[in-house]
Motif scaffolding. Structure first.
Motif, PDB file in Angstrom:
ATOM      1  N   LEU A  96       0.802  -1.220   0.000  1.00 50.01           N
ATOM      2  CA  LEU A  96       0.000   0.000   0.000  1.00 50.01           C
ATOM      3  C   LEU A  96       0.834   1.270   0.000  1.00 50.01           C
ATOM      4  O   LEU A  96       0.344   2.326  -0.370  1.00 50.01           O
ATOM      5  N   PHE A  97       2.096   1.197   0.414  1.00 55.34           N
ATOM      6  CA  PHE A  97       2.926   2.396   0.430  1.00 55.34           C
ATOM      7  C   PHE A  97       3.680   2.581  -0.884  1.00 55.34           C
ATOM      8  O   PHE A  97       3.662   3.664  -1.471  1.00 55.34           O
ATOM      9  N   PHE A  98       4.339   1.556  -1.368  1.00 55.63           N
ATOM     10  CA  PHE A  98       5.220   1.722  -2.524  1.00 55.63           C
ATOM     11  C   PHE A  98       4.522   1.611  -3.881  1.00 55.63           C
ATOM     12  O   PHE A  98       4.922   2.269  -4.829  1.00 55.63           O
ATOM     13  N   THR A  99       3.502   0.798  -3.992  1.00 48.94           N
ATOM     14  CA  THR A  99       2.860   0.606  -5.298  1.00 48.94           C
ATOM     15  C   THR A  99       2.281   1.899  -5.872  1.00 48.94           C
ATOM     16  O   THR A  99       2.560   2.214  -7.030  1.00 48.94           O
ATOM     17  N   PRO A 100       1.511   2.693  -5.116  1.00 53.24           N
ATOM     18  CA  PRO A 100       1.041   3.963  -5.701  1.00 53.24           C
ATOM     19  C   PRO A 100       2.179   4.920  -6.050  1.00 53.24           C
ATOM     20  O   PRO A 100       2.097   5.670  -7.019  1.00 53.24           O
ATOM     21  N   ARG A 101       3.263   4.874  -5.299  1.00 51.69           N
ATOM     22  CA  ARG A 101       4.396   5.754  -5.591  1.00 51.69           C
ATOM     23  C   ARG A 101       5.182   5.289  -6.807  1.00 51.69           C
ATOM     24  O   ARG A 101       5.708   6.101  -7.561  1.00 51.69           O
ATOM     25  N   ILE A 102       5.249   3.991  -7.010  1.00 53.16           N
ATOM     26  CA  ILE A 102       5.894   3.466  -8.224  1.00 53.16           C
ATOM     27  C   ILE A 102       5.090   3.861  -9.457  1.00 53.16           C
ATOM     28  O   ILE A 102       5.649   4.255 -10.483  1.00 53.16           O
ATOM     29  N   ILE A 103       3.767   3.768  -9.355  1.00 49.75           N
ATOM     30  CA  ILE A 103       2.907   4.162 -10.469  1.00 49.75           C
ATOM     31  C   ILE A 103       3.080   5.654 -10.768  1.00 49.75           C
ATOM     32  O   ILE A 103       3.187   6.060 -11.932  1.00 49.75           O
ATOM     33  N   ALA A 104       3.138   6.484  -9.734  1.00 48.07           N
ATOM     34  CA  ALA A 104       3.333   7.922  -9.929  1.00 48.07           C
ATOM     35  C   ALA A 104       4.715   8.208 -10.510  1.00 48.07           C
ATOM     36  O   ALA A 104       4.872   9.088 -11.363  1.00 48.07           O
ATOM     37  N   PHE A 105       5.722   7.463 -10.084  1.00 46.49           N
ATOM     38  CA  PHE A 105       7.082   7.612 -10.594  1.00 46.49           C
ATOM     39  C   PHE A 105       7.129   7.345 -12.098  1.00 46.49           C
ATOM     40  O   PHE A 105       7.683   8.126 -12.879  1.00 46.49           O
ATOM     41  N   ILE A 147       6.251  11.921  -7.443  1.00 51.63           N
ATOM     42  CA  ILE A 147       6.648  11.259  -6.206  1.00 51.63           C
ATOM     43  C   ILE A 147       5.413  10.906  -5.380  1.00 51.63           C
ATOM     44  O   ILE A 147       5.291   9.805  -4.872  1.00 51.63           O
ATOM     45  N   ALA A 148       4.519  11.861  -5.250  1.00 54.71           N
ATOM     46  CA  ALA A 148       3.344  11.680  -4.404  1.00 54.71           C
ATOM     47  C   ALA A 148       2.191  11.131  -5.234  1.00 54.71           C
ATOM     48  O   ALA A 148       1.854  11.681  -6.275  1.00 54.71           O
ATOM     49  N   PRO A 149       1.595  10.050  -4.804  1.00 56.27           N
ATOM     50  CA  PRO A 149       0.507   9.439  -5.582  1.00 56.27           C
ATOM     51  C   PRO A 149      -0.817  10.172  -5.395  1.00 56.27           C
ATOM     52  O   PRO A 149      -1.599   9.850  -4.518  1.00 56.27           O
TER      53      PRO A 149
END
Length: 161
Positions: A96-105, A147-149
């Motif tokens: 829940l923390f890294f997946t939305p940020r990877i998508i935003a990246f 960076i921020a989803p």
């Protein structure tokens, strides 16, 4: 008609002003260097502690985690694209923390590529494409939202397409 006339006028201006010839090999190596710089700068911003810009994306990520056919549309508290897309990505990688940020990246890098492609279509000049890529590195909507989803990132990504 207007775009072709604007392209002609801008093309004449920039060819006379800069008169820089960028060959194909240098052009693509500069683009690769700019993308590497974008990756490094986005990662550095993440390492500095910028994890989120708003508080509401956490709630939408939690809603996306419980995605099924019934909960995709209801409750309709926000347009469903963010919830459905993030929910599908959470089915692939359940963090829940890294997946939305990877998508935003990835979306941030995609926006940079879209800016370069748009510049290529408008001006047809490699020098202008390089200048656009350099300026597009630190445009705040692309840089911070990569960076921020937040759902605005997907809007910006689809807007440039």
């Amino acid at each position: 008609m207007f775009l072709s006339k604007a392209r002609e006028v801008m093309g004449r201006f920039f060819v006379r002003s800069f008169n820089l010839a960028v060959d194909r090999k240098l052009y693509y190596s500069l683009l690769v260097l700019i993308f590497i710089l974008a990756i490094v700068s986005q990662y550095a911003l993440f390492q500095q502690g910028l994890y989120s810009v708003s508080a509401d994306e956490s709630a939408r990520s939690l809603i996306s985690d419980n995605l099924n056919f019934r909960s995709a549309i209801k409750p309709f508290i926000w347009p469903p694209f963010y919830k459905v897309f993030t929910g599908l990505m959470l089915k692939i990688h359940d963090d829940l923390f890294f997946t939305p940020r990877i998508i935003a990246f990835i979306s941030g890098l995609l926006i940079l590529a879209e800016l370069i492609f748009l510049s290529k279509k408008l001006f047809r000049e490699r020098t202008i494409n390089i200048i656009t890529a350099i300026l597009g590195l630190y445009v705040h909507h692309r840089f911070i939202f990569s960076i921020a989803p937040v759902s605005e990132m997907y809007y910006n990504c689809l807007l440039y397409t």
